[in-house]
Design a protein around this motif. Structure first.
Motif, PDB file in Angstrom:
ATOM      1  N   VAL A   1      21.865  39.676 -23.969  1.00 45.35           N
ATOM      2  CA  VAL A   1      22.135  40.016 -25.366  1.00 45.35           C
ATOM      3  C   VAL A   1      20.879  40.472 -26.108  1.00 45.35           C
ATOM      4  CG1 VAL A   1      23.024  39.163 -27.565  1.00 45.35           C
ATOM      5  CG2 VAL A   1      24.061  38.388 -25.421  1.00 45.35           C
ATOM      6  N   HIS A   2      21.040  41.563 -26.873  1.00 45.88           N
ATOM      7  CA  HIS A   2      20.008  42.015 -27.816  1.00 45.88           C
ATOM      8  C   HIS A   2      20.623  41.969 -29.207  1.00 45.88           C
ATOM      9  CE1 HIS A   2      17.260  43.664 -24.703  1.00 45.88           C
ATOM     10  NE2 HIS A   2      18.385  43.860 -24.050  1.00 45.88           N
ATOM     11  N   ILE A   3      19.860  41.533 -30.202  1.00 43.94           N
ATOM     12  CA  ILE A   3      20.404  41.421 -31.559  1.00 43.94           C
ATOM     13  C   ILE A   3      19.548  42.194 -32.558  1.00 43.94           C
ATOM     14  CG2 ILE A   3      21.433  39.162 -31.074  1.00 43.94           C
ATOM     15  CD1 ILE A   3      19.174  37.885 -32.704  1.00 43.94           C
ATOM     16  N   THR A   4      20.212  42.662 -33.610  1.00 45.14           N
ATOM     17  CA  THR A   4      19.521  43.282 -34.732  1.00 45.14           C
ATOM     18  C   THR A   4      20.397  43.137 -35.968  1.00 45.14           C
ATOM     19  OG1 THR A   4      18.483  45.294 -35.576  1.00 45.14           O
ATOM     20  CG2 THR A   4      20.471  45.575 -34.270  1.00 45.14           C
ATOM     21  N   THR A   5      19.768  43.117 -37.137  1.00 42.34           N
ATOM     22  CA  THR A   5      20.511  42.880 -38.377  1.00 42.34           C
ATOM     23  C   THR A   5      20.909  44.155 -39.106  1.00 42.34           C
ATOM     24  OG1 THR A   5      18.419  42.651 -39.575  1.00 42.34           O
ATOM     25  CG2 THR A   5      19.452  40.626 -38.752  1.00 42.34           C
ATOM     26  N   ASN A   6      20.558  45.322 -38.568  1.00 45.69           N
ATOM     27  CA  ASN A   6      20.965  46.557 -39.248  1.00 45.69           C
ATOM     28  C   ASN A   6      21.102  47.722 -38.268  1.00 45.69           C
ATOM     29  OD1 ASN A   6      18.347  48.352 -39.391  1.00 45.69           O
ATOM     30  ND2 ASN A   6      17.689  46.280 -39.927  1.00 45.69           N
ATOM     31  N   GLY A   7      21.905  48.704 -38.685  1.00 42.06           N
ATOM     32  CA  GLY A   7      22.196  49.846 -37.836  1.00 42.06           C
ATOM     33  C   GLY A   7      21.005  50.739 -37.578  1.00 42.06           C
ATOM     34  N   TYR A   8      20.082  50.809 -38.544  1.00 42.64           N
ATOM     35  CA  TYR A   8      18.906  51.673 -38.383  1.00 42.64           C
ATOM     36  C   TYR A   8      18.068  51.218 -37.189  1.00 42.64           C
ATOM     37  CZ  TYR A   8      14.522  54.087 -39.320  1.00 42.64           C
ATOM     38  OH  TYR A   8      13.394  54.854 -39.200  1.00 42.64           O
ATOM     39  N   ASN A   9      17.778  49.918 -37.124  1.00 48.14           N
ATOM     40  CA  ASN A   9      17.003  49.390 -35.998  1.00 48.14           C
ATOM     41  C   ASN A   9      17.742  49.580 -34.675  1.00 48.14           C
ATOM     42  OD1 ASN A   9      14.855  48.571 -37.558  1.00 48.14           O
ATOM     43  ND2 ASN A   9      15.598  46.462 -37.812  1.00 48.14           N
ATOM     44  N   ALA A  10      19.055  49.457 -34.729  1.00 45.76           N
ATOM     45  CA  ALA A  10      19.857  49.650 -33.524  1.00 45.76           C
ATOM     46  C   ALA A  10      19.684  51.066 -32.982  1.00 45.76           C
ATOM     47  CB  ALA A  10      21.324  49.369 -33.808  1.00 45.76           C
ATOM     48  N   LEU A  11      19.763  52.047 -33.869  1.00 50.59           N
ATOM     49  CA  LEU A  11      19.613  53.447 -33.445  1.00 50.59           C
ATOM     50  C   LEU A  11      18.211  53.725 -32.914  1.00 50.59           C
ATOM     51  CD1 LEU A  11      21.519  55.276 -36.331  1.00 50.59           C
ATOM     52  CD2 LEU A  11      22.256  55.047 -33.951  1.00 50.59           C
ATOM     53  N   GLN A  12      17.207  53.127 -33.561  1.00 51.39           N
ATOM     54  CA  GLN A  12      15.819  53.342 -33.160  1.00 51.39           C
ATOM     55  C   GLN A  12      15.538  52.802 -31.760  1.00 51.39           C
ATOM     56  OE1 GLN A  12      14.950  55.701 -35.564  1.00 51.39           O
ATOM     57  NE2 GLN A  12      12.925  54.811 -35.349  1.00 51.39           N
ATOM     58  N   ASN A  13      16.258  51.742 -31.363  1.00 50.58           N
ATOM     59  CA  ASN A  13      15.970  51.084 -30.085  1.00 50.58           C
ATOM     60  C   ASN A  13      17.051  51.287 -29.033  1.00 50.58           C
ATOM     61  OD1 ASN A  13      13.420  49.344 -30.632  1.00 50.58           O
ATOM     62  ND2 ASN A  13      14.730  48.963 -32.407  1.00 50.58           N
ATOM     63  N   LEU A  14      17.988  52.157 -29.315  1.00 47.12           N
ATOM     64  CA  LEU A  14      19.115  52.350 -28.403  1.00 47.12           C
ATOM     65  C   LEU A  14      18.670  52.859 -27.041  1.00 47.12           C
ATOM     66  CD1 LEU A  14      22.065  51.717 -28.891  1.00 47.12           C
ATOM     67  CD2 LEU A  14      22.465  54.130 -29.378  1.00 47.12           C
ATOM     68  N   GLU A  15      17.745  53.809 -27.037  1.00 46.22           N
ATOM     69  CA  GLU A  15      17.254  54.369 -25.771  1.00 46.22           C
ATOM     70  C   GLU A  15      16.512  53.314 -24.965  1.00 46.22           C
ATOM     71  OE1 GLU A  15      17.541  57.117 -24.170  1.00 46.22           O
ATOM     72  OE2 GLU A  15      18.550  58.434 -25.582  1.00 46.22           O
ATOM     73  N   ILE A  16      15.809  52.416 -25.634  1.00 40.38           N
ATOM     74  CA  ILE A  16      15.042  51.376 -24.946  1.00 40.38           C
ATOM     75  C   ILE A  16      15.979  50.303 -24.386  1.00 40.38           C
ATOM     76  CG2 ILE A  16      13.307  49.566 -25.229  1.00 40.38           C
ATOM     77  CD1 ILE A  16      12.109  51.273 -27.490  1.00 40.38           C
ATOM     78  N   ILE A  17      16.926  49.864 -25.200  1.00 43.09           N
ATOM     79  CA  ILE A  17      17.833  48.792 -24.782  1.00 43.09           C
ATOM     80  C   ILE A  17      18.842  49.282 -23.752  1.00 43.09           C
ATOM     81  CG2 ILE A  17      19.600  47.163 -25.574  1.00 43.09           C
ATOM     82  CD1 ILE A  17      18.201  47.174 -28.308  1.00 43.09           C
ATOM     83  N   GLN A  18      19.401  50.480 -23.978  1.00 41.42           N
ATOM     84  CA  GLN A  18      20.439  51.045 -23.113  1.00 41.42           C
ATOM     85  C   GLN A  18      21.561  50.033 -22.865  1.00 41.42           C
ATOM     86  OE1 GLN A  18      18.512  52.583 -19.564  1.00 41.42           O
ATOM     87  NE2 GLN A  18      17.807  54.384 -20.643  1.00 41.42           N
ATOM     88  N   PRO A  19      22.237  49.635 -23.930  1.00 47.26           N
ATOM     89  CA  PRO A  19      23.281  48.614 -23.783  1.00 47.26           C
ATOM     90  C   PRO A  19      24.507  49.131 -23.034  1.00 47.26           C
ATOM     91  CG  PRO A  19      23.352  49.549 -25.982  1.00 47.26           C
ATOM     92  CD  PRO A  19      22.139  50.136 -25.308  1.00 47.26           C
ATOM     93  N   ASP A  20      25.199  48.208 -22.382  1.00 47.20           N
ATOM     94  CA  ASP A  20      26.467  48.540 -21.737  1.00 47.20           C
ATOM     95  C   ASP A  20      27.607  48.501 -22.744  1.00 47.20           C
ATOM     96  OD1 ASP A  20      25.575  48.698 -18.883  1.00 47.20           O
ATOM     97  OD2 ASP A  20      24.993  46.625 -19.288  1.00 47.20           O
ATOM     98  N   LEU A  21      27.383  47.797 -23.862  1.00 50.35           N
ATOM     99  CA  LEU A  21      28.415  47.660 -24.893  1.00 50.35           C
ATOM    100  C   LEU A  21      27.754  47.292 -26.216  1.00 50.35           C
ATOM    101  CD1 LEU A  21      31.898  46.110 -24.568  1.00 50.35           C
ATOM    102  CD2 LEU A  21      30.392  45.150 -26.303  1.00 50.35           C
ATOM    103  N   ILE A  22      28.335  47.758 -27.311  1.00 52.35           N
ATOM    104  CA  ILE A  22      27.818  47.457 -28.648  1.00 52.35           C
ATOM    105  C   ILE A  22      28.898  46.744 -29.457  1.00 52.35           C
ATOM    106  CG2 ILE A  22      27.019  48.435 -30.832  1.00 52.35           C
ATOM    107  CD1 ILE A  22      25.873  50.785 -29.217  1.00 52.35           C
ATOM    108  N   ILE A  23      28.511  45.661 -30.109  1.00 51.72           N
ATOM    109  CA  ILE A  23      29.383  44.966 -31.060  1.00 51.72           C
ATOM    110  C   ILE A  23      28.721  45.071 -32.418  1.00 51.72           C
ATOM    111  CG2 ILE A  23      30.478  42.790 -31.700  1.00 51.72           C
ATOM    112  CD1 ILE A  23      30.259  41.945 -28.763  1.00 51.72           C
ATOM    113  N   THR A  24      29.403  45.664 -33.382  1.00 48.92           N
ATOM    114  CA  THR A  24      28.762  45.891 -34.683  1.00 48.92           C
ATOM    115  C   THR A  24      29.669  45.548 -35.859  1.00 48.92           C
ATOM    116  OG1 THR A  24      27.679  47.546 -36.091  1.00 48.92           O
ATOM    117  CG2 THR A  24      29.460  48.332 -34.668  1.00 48.92           C
TER     118      THR A  24
END
Length: 221
Positions: free
Chosen positions: A34-57
Motif C-alpha cells: 500500500v502507498h498512501i497520499t492525502t491529495n490527488g496532486y501528489n498522486a499524479l506526481q508519483n504515479l510513474e514511480i509507484i506504478q500501482p496495480d489499482l487506485i482507490i480514491t
C-alpha cells in the motif's frame, strides 16, 4: 512465505488521514502493498514511480477532486488501464454515472464494510487475470494461424506464385492464360489448386488473404 515484491500495489488517496491509515492497515493485513497520499496532486506526481496495480480514491478532495484525477489518469496512454475504485460519501445515482463515464471501475459508498472493499478489489484483479489469459490465448492462436498461412505461401511453386500474383492484381483467368501463354483450362486448375491450398472459397478471399500476409512476399515484389 509471501514475496513482498510480488504483492499487488494499491495507491490510496483520501484527505481523511484516519480513514486513510485504517484502510492501509487493513489492506496490508490482506497482503497488499500500500502507498498512501492525502491529495490527488501528489498522486499524479508519483504515479510513474509507484506504478500501482489499482487506485482507490476519494472524490471530494482539495485542489484536484476524484473526478478530475480520473480524467487525468485516463488521458495518459501508459496509465489509462489502471483500475480505479471511487470510495466516497457521494452516493447519488448521477454521481455514480459520472464516475463510471469518466472511467472508474467500481464505486463504494462510505461507510462501508472492509470485506466488501476486499471483494471488489479481488474481483477486479480476477477479471484482469482472465482478460490477460484470453488475450494471450488469442495472440497465440493468431500467431499459429499466421505461421500456418505463411507456410502455405512458402510451399507454392514458382508457377503458382506467378498466377497468384496476377489473381491478386485482378486479372481474370482468361487474361492470365493469355499473359502466361497457357490454356484457360490449365489456369483454372492452378487457381482451383490455390484455393484448396489456402482454404479460401473464391478469388476475393484468396486476394484478401494474400494482401494480409504481405504483398511483397509474392515473388519478391
Amino acid at each position: 512465505m509471501i514475496n513482498y515484491d510480488n504483492k499487488k500495489k494499491i495507491l490510496l488517496i483520501d484527505d481523511n488521514i484516519d480513514l486513510l491509515n485504517s484502510m492501509a492497515s487493513y489492506l496490508i493485513s490482506e497482503n497488499f502493498k500500500v502507498h498512501i497520499t492525502t491529495n490527488g496532486y501528489n498522486a499524479l506526481q508519483n504515479l510513474e514511480i509507484i506504478q500501482p496495480d489499482l487506485i482507490i480514491t476519494d472524490i471530494i478532495m482539495p485542489n484536484i477532486d476524484g473526478y478530475e484525477l480520473v480524467q487525468k489518469i485516463r488521458s495518459e496512454q501508459n496509465q489509462n488501464n489502471i483500475p480505479i475504485i471511487f470510495l466516497t460519501a457521494k452516493g447519488m445515482t448521477p454521481d455514480r454515472i459520472l464516475g463510471y463515464n469518466l472511467g472508474c471501475n467500481a464505486y463504494l459508498t462510505k461507510p462501508f464494510y472492509p470485506e466488501e472493499l476486499i471483494s471488489i478489489i479481488n474481483n477486479i484483479f480476477k477479471y484482469i487475470e482472465v482478460w490477460k489469459e484470453n488475450l494471450n490465448k488469442n495472440t497465440q492462436e493468431t500467431k499459429k494461424q499466421d505461421e500456418k498461412e505463411n507456410s502455405v505461401f512458402d510451399s507454392l511453386t514458382s508457377r503458382e506464385y506467378n498466377i497468384l500474383l496476377l489473381v491478386t492484381k485482378g486479372y481474370t483467368n482468361k487474361e492470365i492464360a493469355y499473359k502466361l501463354k497457357s490454356s484457360l483450362r490449365n489456369i483454372e486448375k492452378y487457381v482451383s489448386r490455390l484455393l484448396n491450398k489456402t482454404q479460401t472459397r473464391n478469388r476475393t478471399e484468396l486476394t484478401k488473404l494474400t494482401l494480409l500476409n504481405g504483398f511483397n512476399k509474392i515473388k519478391g515484389e
